[in-house]
Enzyme design. Structure first.
Site, PDB file in Angstrom:
ATOM      1  N   ASP A   1       9.291   4.224   0.492  1.00 18.67           N
ATOM      2  CA  ASP A   1       8.068   4.747   1.086  1.00 18.67           C
ATOM      3  C   ASP A   1       8.091   4.444   2.581  1.00 18.67           C
ATOM      4  O   ASP A   1       7.847   3.321   3.007  1.00 18.67           O
ATOM      5  CB  ASP A   1       6.843   4.113   0.432  1.00 18.67           C
ATOM      6  CG  ASP A   1       5.535   4.617   1.037  1.00 18.67           C
ATOM      7  OD1 ASP A   1       5.592   5.500   1.921  1.00 18.67           O
ATOM      8  OD2 ASP A   1       4.467   4.133   0.632  1.00 18.67           O
TER       9      ASP A   1
ATOM     10  N   LYS B   1       2.491  10.496   8.460  1.00 19.80           N
ATOM     11  CA  LYS B   1       2.032   9.958   9.740  1.00 19.80           C
ATOM     12  C   LYS B   1       2.765  10.582  10.925  1.00 19.80           C
ATOM     13  O   LYS B   1       2.405  11.653  11.388  1.00 19.80           O
ATOM     14  CB  LYS B   1       2.127   8.425   9.723  1.00 19.80           C
ATOM     15  CG  LYS B   1       1.188   7.771   8.688  1.00 19.80           C
ATOM     16  CD  LYS B   1       1.165   6.272   8.817  1.00 19.80           C
ATOM     17  CE  LYS B   1       0.328   5.598   7.731  1.00 19.80           C
ATOM     18  NZ  LYS B   1      -1.113   5.807   7.889  1.00 19.80           N
TER      19      LYS B   1
ATOM     20  N   TYR C   1       0.846  -1.199   0.000  1.00 20.10           N
ATOM     21  CA  TYR C   1       0.000   0.000   0.000  1.00 20.10           C
ATOM     22  C   TYR C   1       0.873   1.237   0.000  1.00 20.10           C
ATOM     23  O   TYR C   1       1.770   1.392   0.829  1.00 20.10           O
ATOM     24  CB  TYR C   1      -0.905   0.004   1.236  1.00 20.10           C
ATOM     25  CG  TYR C   1      -1.762   1.241   1.340  1.00 20.10           C
ATOM     26  CD1 TYR C   1      -2.860   1.416   0.500  1.00 20.10           C
ATOM     27  CD2 TYR C   1      -1.481   2.227   2.273  1.00 20.10           C
ATOM     28  CE1 TYR C   1      -3.652   2.550   0.586  1.00 20.10           C
ATOM     29  CE2 TYR C   1      -2.273   3.359   2.376  1.00 20.10           C
ATOM     30  CZ  TYR C   1      -3.352   3.515   1.520  1.00 20.10           C
ATOM     31  OH  TYR C   1      -4.119   4.651   1.624  1.00 20.10           O
TER      32      TYR C   1
END
Length: 448
Positions: A248, A275, A146
């Site tokens: 990522d 985040k 993801y």
């Protein structure tokens, strides 16, 4: 336990109202429901409190974002001061320089930074930056990983045994109905930890590939550690062929003071963050080599890659992020590492002493429980059978009934306010689940 014990009446009432204004009663597909989600009234430290007054130990942390837990005092204080000065401006503020300087000083290979508003935007602009720098259009990415909600990053995100194709040549599969065929044709799909596949598939498209998009430990892919030889193969083929490596770390930056790439020996050209760097507010960032990041440079005319955003580098996210990251020092990461090891070891012991078909993966402050005997090596091996998926749903339900939020089929995370007693409580609840669901576990073992 009856549904009434899992979801309170106020949550049921709220969901009934939500169904009148949202397509399925929620505003994001990732909301867990069983079959109704519980609604949160507030959070404090490592706990959530729902609108019905119940308290839960939170292992979700808003999808691993809240590394300091809820209402972290330094963030609350910094935000309060900033709100009194203003929430957003068209001009830059000094807070963005401070947060960028912290990231550049801490994360290897991050020479320059560009702030955006989410992890999705960070990945999108990293892909664009790789294209602008190389003049190539294709990317390679991992099956099942993801990377947010942009088309190229979503290819083969939800591949299944029915459509994922040959193990030596994974197919590019659409994530949603209507995904353009042109997008599928622009993405080479790799299997995680498949060294031979990396050599072969990257070499076949080397002159057309702008970047390899790589999560050092894909959460949706199983939260599995990368093999050193896999990392080495990616670096070797990419380096020989002028292909950029994008790490990522929107989720996995929390794996250590310097991030996950440093932990596993990956040396990226670009790195995406999000985040934890926002202190609980919306944020994303692209960082990387100075020469690559020059594609954003507009000081001498139109840049190779224009990038704006009304709320990019807004002072609230910058201020919250700076407060959070300053408190993520070496001692904080050592605490998270110790608790994570206690949790994974305790879960592993509960599994081995009962000889049940489960295993646990993860690192640092992250863990994930799998309905299989052996630790998988990639997304395909981690893909659960139907009966196993039902077991994991029961696991999340049992945890909720015992006052713990355990994300369903995703990474669970711990936060700095958590203690050893919290870890032991989690282990005890997990052991209780194993003891009370032995028949279901035996059925899964028999079907293997």
């Amino acid at each position: 336990m009856a549904e009434a014990a899992r979801v309170g009446q106020k949550s049921k009432n709220s969901f009934a109202r939500a169904r009148l204004v949202f397509p399925d009663g929620t505003s994001r597909v990732t909301v867990d429901r069983d079959p109704v989600p519980f609604y949160v009234e507030r959070g404090m430290g490592s706990y959530l409190f729902d609108v019905d007054g119940r308290r839960f130990l939170d292992l979700g942390g808003n999808f691993t974002t809240l590394i300091h837990g809820h209402a972290f005092a330094p963030v609350v204080e910094a935000l309060t001061r900033q709100l009194q000065r203003g929430s957003c401006f068209a001009n830059p503020t000094e807070s963005e320089i401070e947060l960028a300087a912290l990231l550049c000083g801490r994360i290897p290979r991050v020479d320059r930074v560009r702030f955006v508003n989410s992890g999705t935007e960070a990945v999108l602009f990293a892909i664009k930056a790789a294209r602008a720098f190389t003049g190539r259009s294709k990317i390679a990415k991992l099956e099942g990983a993801y990377h947010g909600a942009c088309d190229w990053a979503e290819v083969s995100l939800a591949a299944t045994p029915e459509n994922w194709g040959d193990p030596t040549a994974p197919l590019s599969t659409p994530y949603y109905r209507g995904m353009p065929t042109s997008v599928l044709n622009e993405v080479v799909v790799l299997r995680f930890n498949d060294v031979e596949g990396v050599h072969r598939l990257l070499s076949l498209d080397a002159h057309r590939l702008a970047a390899v998009l790589l999560d050092p430990m894909p959460s949706r892919g199983g939260l599995i550690a990368p093999k050193p030889e896999f990392i080495a193969a990616v670096q070797e083929i990419a380096g020989k062929n002028g292909i950029l490596v994008i790490a990522d770390e929107v989720l996995n930056l929390r794996q250590g003071f310097r991030g996950a790439s440093a932990r596993y020996g990956l040396v990226p050209d670009l790195l995406t963050m999000g985040k934890i760097i926002g202190g609980g507010l919306p944020i994303g960032a692209v960082g990387g080599r100075e020469d690559v990041m020059k594609v954003f440079d507009a000081s001498a005319g139109p840049p190779l890659l224009p990038q704006g955003g009304t709320f990019s580098a807004n002072p609230l996210s910058m201020t919250a992020g700076l407060a959070a990251m300053r408190h993520l020092d070496h001692a904080a990461f050592a605490h998270l590492e110790t608790l994570g090891n206690i949790l994974r070891d305790g879960i592993g012991r509960a599994i081995s002493t009962r000889h049940v078909p489960l295993c646990v993966t993860g690192a640092a402050s992250l863990f994930r429980i799998h309905p299989m005997t052996h630790i998988p090596s990639d997304y395909r091996e981690a893909y659960p059978a139907p009966g196993a998926a039902a077991l994991m749903k029961q696991l999340s339900r049992f945890f909720a009934e015992n006052g713990i939020i355990l994300p369903h089929a995703a990474a669970a995370s711990i936060s700095t306010p958590m203690t050893r007693s919290d870890a032991e409580f989690i282990i005890d609840v997990f052991a209780g689940f194993l003891d009370s669901h032995q028949e279901m576990l035996d059925a899964i073992e028999a079907s293997r």
